[in-house]
Design an enzyme around this catalytic site. Structure first.
Site, PDB file in Angstrom:
ATOM      1  N   HIS A  13       1.109  -1.208   0.416  1.00  9.26           N
ATOM      2  CA  HIS A  13       0.047   0.100  -0.199  1.00  9.26           C
ATOM      3  C   HIS A  13       1.273   1.507  -0.354  1.00  9.26           C
ATOM      4  O   HIS A  13       1.814   1.416   1.345  1.00  9.26           O
ATOM      5  CB  HIS A  13      -0.753   0.202   1.171  1.00  9.26           C
ATOM      6  CG  HIS A  13      -2.221   0.842   1.408  1.00  9.26           C
ATOM      7  ND1 HIS A  13      -2.914   1.793   1.697  1.00  9.26           N
ATOM      8  CD2 HIS A  13      -1.753   2.268   1.322  1.00  9.26           C
ATOM      9  CE1 HIS A  13      -3.950   2.284   1.523  1.00  9.26           C
ATOM     10  NE2 HIS A  13      -2.894   3.040   1.293  1.00  9.26           N
ATOM     11  N   HIS A  15       1.403   5.723  -2.385  1.00  6.23           N
ATOM     12  CA  HIS A  15       1.125   6.898  -2.378  1.00  6.23           C
ATOM     13  C   HIS A  15       2.447   6.867  -3.121  1.00  6.23           C
ATOM     14  O   HIS A  15       3.187   7.392  -2.285  1.00  6.23           O
ATOM     15  CB  HIS A  15       0.428   7.643  -1.547  1.00  6.23           C
ATOM     16  CG  HIS A  15      -0.802   7.308  -1.031  1.00  6.23           C
ATOM     17  ND1 HIS A  15      -1.738   6.683  -1.723  1.00  6.23           N
ATOM     18  CD2 HIS A  15      -0.645   6.375   0.029  1.00  6.23           C
ATOM     19  CE1 HIS A  15      -2.870   6.694  -0.542  1.00  6.23           C
ATOM     20  NE2 HIS A  15      -2.720   6.260   0.573  1.00  6.23           N
ATOM     21  N   LEU A  16       2.521   7.353  -4.801  1.00  4.25           N
ATOM     22  CA  LEU A  16       4.087   7.681  -4.919  1.00  4.25           C
ATOM     23  C   LEU A  16       3.496   9.190  -5.291  1.00  4.25           C
ATOM     24  O   LEU A  16       4.606  10.342  -5.880  1.00  4.25           O
ATOM     25  CB  LEU A  16       4.185   6.601  -5.896  1.00  4.25           C
ATOM     26  CG  LEU A  16       5.296   5.841  -5.915  1.00  4.25           C
ATOM     27  CD1 LEU A  16       5.640   4.445  -6.487  1.00  4.25           C
ATOM     28  CD2 LEU A  16       6.349   6.553  -5.264  1.00  4.25           C
ATOM     29  N   ARG A  17       2.161   9.536  -5.465  1.00  2.00           N
ATOM     30  CA  ARG A  17       1.746  10.784  -6.050  1.00  2.00           C
ATOM     31  C   ARG A  17       2.066  10.900  -7.824  1.00  2.00           C
ATOM     32  O   ARG A  17       2.394   9.751  -8.263  1.00  2.00           O
ATOM     33  CB  ARG A  17       2.547  12.251  -5.552  1.00  2.00           C
ATOM     34  CG  ARG A  17       2.294  11.877  -3.941  1.00  2.00           C
ATOM     35  CD  ARG A  17       1.098  11.822  -3.606  1.00  2.00           C
ATOM     36  NE  ARG A  17       0.909  11.897  -2.497  1.00  2.00           N
ATOM     37  CZ  ARG A  17      -0.108  11.525  -1.529  1.00  2.00           C
ATOM     38  NH1 ARG A  17      -0.704  10.912  -1.987  1.00  2.00           N
ATOM     39  NH2 ARG A  17       0.271  11.392   0.282  1.00  2.00           N
ATOM     40  N   ASN A  41      -4.800   7.237  -5.920  1.00  2.90           N
ATOM     41  CA  ASN A  41      -5.869   8.342  -5.643  1.00  2.90           C
ATOM     42  C   ASN A  41      -5.221   9.915  -5.886  1.00  2.90           C
ATOM     43  O   ASN A  41      -4.477  11.001  -4.841  1.00  2.90           O
ATOM     44  CB  ASN A  41      -5.673   8.997  -3.687  1.00  2.90           C
ATOM     45  CG  ASN A  41      -4.276   8.351  -3.384  1.00  2.90           C
ATOM     46  OD1 ASN A  41      -3.808   8.188  -3.795  1.00  2.90           O
ATOM     47  ND2 ASN A  41      -4.863   9.142  -2.006  1.00  2.90           N
ATOM     48  N   LYS A  99      -9.212   0.390  -5.951  1.00  2.00           N
ATOM     49  CA  LYS A  99      -9.579   0.835  -4.972  1.00  2.00           C
ATOM     50  C   LYS A  99     -10.766   0.832  -4.310  1.00  2.00           C
ATOM     51  O   LYS A  99     -11.231   2.270  -5.169  1.00  2.00           O
ATOM     52  CB  LYS A  99      -8.337   1.373  -4.265  1.00  2.00           C
ATOM     53  CG  LYS A  99      -8.111   2.198  -3.366  1.00  2.00           C
ATOM     54  CD  LYS A  99      -7.466   1.388  -2.237  1.00  2.00           C
ATOM     55  CE  LYS A  99      -7.727   2.495  -0.470  1.00  2.00           C
ATOM     56  NZ  LYS A  99      -6.372   3.437  -0.069  1.00  2.00           N
ATOM     57  N   HIS A 136     -10.403   1.361   2.198  1.00  2.00           N
ATOM     58  CA  HIS A 136      -9.947   2.227   3.025  1.00  2.00           C
ATOM     59  C   HIS A 136     -11.138   2.381   4.030  1.00  2.00           C
ATOM     60  O   HIS A 136     -12.860   2.685   3.529  1.00  2.00           O
ATOM     61  CB  HIS A 136      -9.800   3.653   2.429  1.00  2.00           C
ATOM     62  CG  HIS A 136      -9.945   4.579   3.304  1.00  2.00           C
ATOM     63  ND1 HIS A 136      -8.791   5.897   3.527  1.00  2.00           N
ATOM     64  CD2 HIS A 136     -10.460   5.574   4.745  1.00  2.00           C
ATOM     65  CE1 HIS A 136      -8.268   6.410   4.877  1.00  2.00           C
ATOM     66  NE2 HIS A 136      -9.627   6.132   5.314  1.00  2.00           N
ATOM     67  N   HIS A 174      -4.452  -0.600   6.090  1.00  2.00           N
ATOM     68  CA  HIS A 174      -3.911   0.316   7.228  1.00  2.00           C
ATOM     69  C   HIS A 174      -4.997  -0.072   8.421  1.00  2.00           C
ATOM     70  O   HIS A 174      -5.589   1.221   8.852  1.00  2.00           O
ATOM     71  CB  HIS A 174      -3.505   1.596   6.132  1.00  2.00           C
ATOM     72  CG  HIS A 174      -4.741   2.587   5.395  1.00  2.00           C
ATOM     73  ND1 HIS A 174      -6.762   2.582   6.115  1.00  2.00           N
ATOM     74  CD2 HIS A 174      -4.921   2.910   4.410  1.00  2.00           C
ATOM     75  CE1 HIS A 174      -6.619   2.935   4.929  1.00  2.00           C
ATOM     76  NE2 HIS A 174      -5.727   3.715   4.935  1.00  2.00           N
ATOM     77  N   LEU A 219      -4.950   9.194   7.800  1.00  2.00           N
ATOM     78  CA  LEU A 219      -6.191   8.579   8.076  1.00  2.00           C
ATOM     79  C   LEU A 219      -5.995   7.172   7.289  1.00  2.00           C
ATOM     80  O   LEU A 219      -5.235   6.968   6.077  1.00  2.00           O
ATOM     81  CB  LEU A 219      -6.599   9.483   7.207  1.00  2.00           C
ATOM     82  CG  LEU A 219      -7.563  10.751   7.868  1.00  2.00           C
ATOM     83  CD1 LEU A 219      -8.124  11.748   6.745  1.00  2.00           C
ATOM     84  CD2 LEU A 219      -8.078  10.532   9.195  1.00  2.00           C
ATOM     85  N   ASP A 247       1.932   2.563   3.464  1.00  6.36           N
ATOM     86  CA  ASP A 247       0.595   3.868   3.550  1.00  6.36           C
ATOM     87  C   ASP A 247       1.317   5.105   2.985  1.00  6.36           C
ATOM     88  O   ASP A 247       1.253   6.700   3.461  1.00  6.36           O
ATOM     89  CB  ASP A 247      -0.764   3.822   4.503  1.00  6.36           C
ATOM     90  CG  ASP A 247      -1.850   4.912   4.061  1.00  6.36           C
ATOM     91  OD1 ASP A 247      -1.315   5.365   2.867  1.00  6.36           O
ATOM     92  OD2 ASP A 247      -1.957   5.268   5.103  1.00  6.36           O
ATOM     93  N   HIS A 251       3.289  14.604   1.924  1.00  3.06           N
ATOM     94  CA  HIS A 251       2.665  15.955   1.714  1.00  3.06           C
ATOM     95  C   HIS A 251       4.191  16.990   2.101  1.00  3.06           C
ATOM     96  O   HIS A 251       4.841  16.568   3.196  1.00  3.06           O
ATOM     97  CB  HIS A 251       1.673  16.204   2.040  1.00  3.06           C
ATOM     98  CG  HIS A 251       0.056  15.152   2.394  1.00  3.06           C
ATOM     99  ND1 HIS A 251       0.189  15.374   1.291  1.00  3.06           N
ATOM    100  CD2 HIS A 251       0.223  14.295   2.646  1.00  3.06           C
ATOM    101  CE1 HIS A 251      -1.159  14.409   1.223  1.00  3.06           C
ATOM    102  NE2 HIS A 251      -1.102  14.000   1.960  1.00  3.06           N
ATOM    103  N   ALA A 263      -3.871  14.915   5.698  1.00  3.96           N
ATOM    104  CA  ALA A 263      -3.142  13.413   6.326  1.00  3.96           C
ATOM    105  C   ALA A 263      -2.223  13.095   5.667  1.00  3.96           C
ATOM    106  O   ALA A 263      -2.378  12.380   4.342  1.00  3.96           O
ATOM    107  CB  ALA A 263      -4.807  12.682   6.171  1.00  3.96           C
TER     108      ALA A 263
HETATM  109  C1  NCD Z   1      -3.459   9.343   2.218  1.00  3.94           C
HETATM  110  C2  NCD Z   1      -3.296  10.014   1.535  1.00  3.94           C
HETATM  111  O1  NCD Z   1      -1.597  10.912   1.519  1.00  3.94           O
HETATM  112  O2  NCD Z   1      -2.950   9.963  -0.309  1.00  3.94           O
HETATM  113  N1  NCD Z   1      -2.989  10.010   3.952  1.00  3.94           N
HETATM  114  C3  NCD Z   1      -2.886   8.741   4.936  1.00  3.94           C
HETATM  115  O3  NCD Z   1      -3.425  10.453   5.829  1.00  3.94           O
HETATM  116  N2  NCD Z   1      -3.193   7.652   4.465  1.00  3.94           N
HETATM  117  C4  NCD Z   1      -4.629   8.975   1.981  1.00  3.94           C
HETATM  118  C5  NCD Z   1      -5.300   7.273   2.425  1.00  3.94           C
HETATM  119  O4  NCD Z   1      -4.530   6.311   2.640  1.00  3.94           O
HETATM  120  O5  NCD Z   1      -5.845   7.635   3.538  1.00  3.94           O
HETATM  121 ZN    ZN Z   2      -3.299   4.951   1.452  1.00  4.58          ZN
END
Ligand code: NCD
Ligand code: ZN
Length: 346
Positions: A13, A15-17, A41, A99, A136, A174, A219, A247, A251, A263
């Site tokens: 899991h 996030h790479l943007r 996302n 997802k 989620h 998560h 989150l 996860d 940011h 988050a």
């Molecule tokens: C994630 C994100 O920033 O894309 N943020 C997080 O707090 N985990 C989104 C997510 O997985 O809920």
């Molecule tokens: Zn996530």
């Protein structure tokens, strides 16, 4: 024990943007993990196989020289996703899940699902084709307390969903509560869960006592100590239903240090070391390899990695920040000392 050699791990899991942020985030993951499930996302979200294919190409192009990191793509489920899209996704060979973000639950979830029953036809197709649903697991009702949103989701949404779709493969992402760990442990083999490093290492006091720590805000939010203990029990139990998913959610520092801070914890720079530290609290380092390197691949029906990596007992301080495009980003546990360090072959 001063060193620990394991099968190269995967992150189930992540996030790479995109764009300049992808270029900044990816090397941290690629130096530790062979593969990762890439969250969809983005803005706009990755809702089609064509989008996922294009995003995959951008990730491959952003890999550091010599890296063979493999992105495992996902689609973002919406009320409008069609069964034909699921068939295309499976045919592609590079999409490994879909997802579910309840609309409004977290970062970039505005296009998420308003009512999962709108998606029953799509979920039936996923069940038929064996494509996992990644969830989620939080309700978004304004009258449900933020600390209760996962437990209420399990009772009101997930349990009925599992019954309506008796062969659908599901990863509850998560997990943060005893209720989630119990539900997954007691559920069928087609149900699994990922666990983040922050939820194994910290309870909500660490987030809120003595000042608010924005870099521990993610989150689902950190919970009470009793829940952290239940997650440690699950992760170190050797039960293959629980596996690694960081996860890691980058940011920039300015987006975190704001009146309405985003988050997400950026755990990628020391992900495996953070898990090793958590497992050591339970004297369970011998269980780390299953959790980090075996069970996720097994659940997704992929081969385990052949390569091996080594962690060494060596105190090291995480940097205060890393570059993040033209800004900086603060890693989870910035400036603090960790007892394990990945020995790199480079
Ligand atoms: C994630 C994100 O920033 O894309 N943020 C997080 O707090 N985990 C989104 C997510 O997985 O809920
Ligand atoms: Zn996530």
């Amino acid at each position: 024990m001063d060193s620990l050699t394991l099968t190269r791990p995967d992150d189930w899991h992540l996030h790479l943007r995109d764009g300049v942020h992808l270029a900044a985030a990816l090397p941290h993951t690629a130096r530790q993990f062979a593969r990762a499930i890439i969250m969809p996302n983005l803005k706009p979200p990755v809702t089609s196989t064509a989008d996922a294919g294009a995003y995959r190409e951008r990730i491959l192009a952003a890999r550091p020289a010599g890296s063979d990191f493999t992105p495992l793509m996902t689609l973002y489920l919406t009320d409008d996703t069609r069964p034909e899209e699921i068939r295309r996704a499976v045919d592609s060979g590079f999409v490994h899940g879909v997802k579910l973000y309840p609309a409004g639950a977290t970062t970039n979830s505005a296009s998420g699902v308003t009512d999962i029953r709108h998606c029953d036809e799509v979920l039936a197709t996923m069940a038929e084709l064996g494509l996992p649903l990644q969830i989620h697991g939080e309700v978004t009702d304004a009258d449900i307390d933020i600390f209760d949103r996962e437990a209420v989701f399990i009772e009101q949404v997930l349990a009925p969903l599992m019954q309506r779709h008796p062969t659908l493969r599901v990863v509850l992402e998560h997990i943060t509560t005893r209720e989630a760990a119990d539900f997954v442990r007691q559920g069928p083999a087609r149900l699994a869960a990922t666990i983040t490093p922050q939820h194994l290492l910290f309870d909500r006091n660490r987030l809120l006592v003595g000042g608010i720590r924005p870099h521990l805000y993610c989150l689902p939010i950190l919970k009470r100590e009793v829940h952290r203990q239940a997650l440690l029990d699950a992760a170190t139990s050797g039960d293959p239903k629980f596996f690694l998913g960081t996860d890691s959610a980058p940011h920039s520092q300015s987006a975190k240090h704001s009146d309405c801070g985003c988050a997400g914890c950026f755990s990628a720079p020391a992900a495996l070391e953070l898990y090793a530290w958590a497992f050591e609290q339970r004297d369970a380092l011998d269980r780390l390899e299953g959790f980090a390197s075996h069970y996720g691949a097994d659940f997704y029906g992929l081969l385990r990695n052949a390569e091996r990596i080594t962690l060494q007992r060596q105190d090291w301080a995480l940097p205060a920040t890393y570059p993040y495009a033209d800004e900086v980003i603060v890693p989870l546990l910035a400036g603090e000392t960790l007892p394990w360090r990945l020995a790199l072959s480079e």
